[in-house]
Write a protein that holds these residues in place. Structure first.
Motif, short mmCIF file in Angstrom:
data_model
loop_
_atom_site.label_atom_id
_atom_site.label_comp_id
_atom_site.label_asym_id
_atom_site.label_seq_id
_atom_site.Cartn_x
_atom_site.Cartn_y
_atom_site.Cartn_z
N ASP A 123 7.79 106.11 -41.20
CA ASP A 123 8.53 106.92 -42.17
C ASP A 123 7.57 107.57 -43.16
N GLY A 124 6.53 106.82 -43.54
CA GLY A 124 5.56 107.33 -44.50
C GLY A 124 4.80 108.54 -43.98
N PHE A 125 4.24 108.46 -42.77
CA PHE A 125 3.47 109.62 -42.30
C PHE A 125 4.36 110.76 -41.83
N ARG A 126 5.59 110.46 -41.44
CA ARG A 126 6.51 111.55 -41.08
C ARG A 126 6.91 112.36 -42.31
N ASN A 127 7.08 111.67 -43.44
CA ASN A 127 7.54 112.32 -44.67
C ASN A 127 6.42 112.61 -45.66
N LYS A 128 5.16 112.51 -45.17
CA LYS A 128 3.99 112.85 -46.00
C LYS A 128 3.94 112.03 -47.28
N GLN A 129 4.29 110.75 -47.18
CA GLN A 129 4.26 109.85 -48.33
C GLN A 129 3.03 108.95 -48.21
N LYS A 130 1.91 109.41 -48.79
CA LYS A 130 0.63 108.72 -48.62
C LYS A 130 0.67 107.30 -49.18
N ASN A 131 1.43 107.08 -50.26
CA ASN A 131 1.50 105.73 -50.83
C ASN A 131 2.12 104.74 -49.84
N HIS A 132 3.14 105.19 -49.10
CA HIS A 132 3.76 104.34 -48.08
C HIS A 132 2.78 104.10 -46.93
N VAL A 133 2.11 105.15 -46.50
CA VAL A 133 1.14 105.03 -45.41
C VAL A 133 0.05 104.02 -45.78
N ASP A 134 -0.50 104.17 -46.98
CA ASP A 134 -1.60 103.30 -47.42
C ASP A 134 -1.16 101.84 -47.54
N PHE A 135 0.03 101.63 -48.16
CA PHE A 135 0.47 100.25 -48.39
C PHE A 135 0.79 99.53 -47.08
N TYR A 136 1.68 100.12 -46.28
CA TYR A 136 2.10 99.43 -45.06
C TYR A 136 1.00 99.42 -44.01
N GLY A 137 0.17 100.45 -43.98
CA GLY A 137 -0.95 100.46 -43.04
C GLY A 137 -1.93 99.35 -43.33
N GLU A 138 -2.25 99.14 -44.61
CA GLU A 138 -3.18 98.07 -44.99
C GLU A 138 -2.59 96.69 -44.72
N VAL A 139 -1.31 96.52 -45.00
CA VAL A 139 -0.66 95.23 -44.72
C VAL A 139 -0.71 94.92 -43.23
N LEU A 140 -0.40 95.92 -42.41
CA LEU A 140 -0.45 95.73 -40.96
C LEU A 140 -1.87 95.44 -40.48
N ARG A 141 -2.81 96.22 -40.97
CA ARG A 141 -4.19 96.09 -40.51
C ARG A 141 -4.81 94.76 -40.91
N ARG A 142 -4.62 94.36 -42.16
CA ARG A 142 -5.30 93.18 -42.69
C ARG A 142 -4.63 91.86 -42.31
N TYR A 143 -3.29 91.87 -42.26
CA TYR A 143 -2.59 90.60 -42.13
C TYR A 143 -1.83 90.43 -40.81
N HIS A 144 -1.12 91.45 -40.39
CA HIS A 144 -0.20 91.26 -39.26
C HIS A 144 -0.80 91.56 -37.90
N LEU A 145 -1.86 92.34 -37.85
CA LEU A 145 -2.45 92.66 -36.55
C LEU A 145 -3.83 92.06 -36.37
N ASN A 146 -4.18 91.08 -37.20
CA ASN A 146 -5.43 90.39 -36.95
C ASN A 146 -5.23 89.41 -35.78
N ILE A 147 -6.31 88.96 -35.18
CA ILE A 147 -6.22 88.22 -33.92
C ILE A 147 -5.45 86.90 -34.04
N PRO A 148 -5.68 86.06 -35.08
CA PRO A 148 -4.91 84.80 -35.16
C PRO A 148 -3.40 85.02 -35.25
N VAL A 149 -2.98 85.98 -36.08
CA VAL A 149 -1.54 86.26 -36.20
C VAL A 149 -0.99 86.79 -34.89
N TRP A 150 -1.73 87.69 -34.26
CA TRP A 150 -1.31 88.27 -32.98
C TRP A 150 -1.09 87.17 -31.94
N MET A 151 -2.01 86.21 -31.86
CA MET A 151 -1.90 85.13 -30.88
C MET A 151 -0.73 84.22 -31.20
N PHE A 152 -0.53 83.94 -32.49
CA PHE A 152 0.59 83.08 -32.87
C PHE A 152 1.92 83.74 -32.54
#
Length: 275
Positions: A123-152
């Motif tokens: 929704d963030g990149f579709r609607n050109k909302q950089k704050n949404h892109v930055d926040f949710y992208g960082e949460v996904l990158r740092r916490y939810h798509l790291n290898i231990p979480v992915w394996m769990f």
């Protein structure tokens, strides 16, 4: 969990069905009687296919690469946007499968969060909302798509306790009773609108999976196409509501009348569903 594996042809049929599950066919209608039956084998097979559809469709690095590119202010190409859309569609389809077939009818906590955040990032990149892109992208990158979480998450998906056929049927009927109560209201809040859409999305995912496994099941195909029309109409409305909310024009949760084209289809579904 069953280790049943499906052929490429079955997976391709499901991919096409998921692609079509928001196409508005004005002529789509329901069978005169919805013969709602289910078995334990159907539940096991449906969940196994949904899991394989997710597992075989992409890898962690593919998704992470798309998120990182968007975070670096490099706009995704049309091809990459479609790739992201298809990955998210696989997440959504498996989330619906968990809600439908798991004993508690709930998505695993981490998998649910990832699916939601993927949607908000989109929704963030579709609607050109950089704050949404930055926040949710960082949460996904740092916490939810790291290898231990992915394996769990992967382990938990493969070891889900599935409901009985009777429990599944009871759950679906309860969902339809909830739908009946919601559409009796003249206006719906954003949360209520989302609740209606969630029920329809779950049901269309069920019939999409059924018709992919058994393409000769004409009732499943017909019901799938009818539900897809509702899903598409509600999806278009949802996109409008999100865009207005992000632009601070109108809160997503402002009560609003349900469009007649959506309401009439929902009323027909409730009328023909075997409660």
């Amino acid at each position: 969990m069953t280790k049943k594996k499906f052929s490429h042809e079955v997976l391709e049929r499901l991919f096409i069905a998921v692609e079509e599950d928001d196409i508005v066919d004005e002529h789509a209608t329901l069978p005169k009687i919805i013969n709602f039956q289910c078995s334990q084998e159907i539940i096991r097979s449906n969940y196994a296919l949904c899991l394989q559809f997710w597992e075989d469709g992409f890898n962690r690095k593919d998704l992470l690469g798309l998120i990182i590119k968007q975070l670096k202010s490099s706009e995704l190409s049309k091809k990459e946007q479609m790739q992201y859309k298809y990955i998210r569609a696989r997440y959504k389809h498996l989330r619906f499968a968990q809600q439908l077939y798991r004993k508690k009818h709930q998505t695993g906590f981490l998998f649910s969060k990832i699916t939601v955040f993927l949607g908000r990032f989109q929704d963030g990149f579709r609607n050109k909302q950089k704050n949404h892109v930055d926040f949710y992208g960082e949460v996904l990158r740092r916490y939810h798509l790291n290898i231990p979480v992915w394996m769990f998450v992967h382990y938990s998906l493969r070891h889900s306790q599935l409901d009985t056929a009777e429990g599944f049927i009871h759950y679906c009927r309860e969902q339809m009773r909830t739908l009946q109560l919601l559409i009796a209201k003249p206006q719906l809040t954003g949360k209520e609108f989302h609740g209606v859409r969630k029920i329809i999305s779950q049901q269309v995912s069920y019939y999409d999976t059924l018709r992919s496994i058994d393409p000769s099941n004409q009732d499943a195909t017909q019901i799938s196409r009818f539900l897809a029309a509702i899903n598409g109409l509600m999806g278009n409305k949802h996109d409008e509501m999100v865009a207005a909310d992000m632009a601070n024009l109108k809160s997503y949760d402002t009560p609003a009348f349900l469009d007649d084209t959506i309401r009439s289809r929902l009323e027909l579904l409730v009328a023909r569903y075997p409660m």
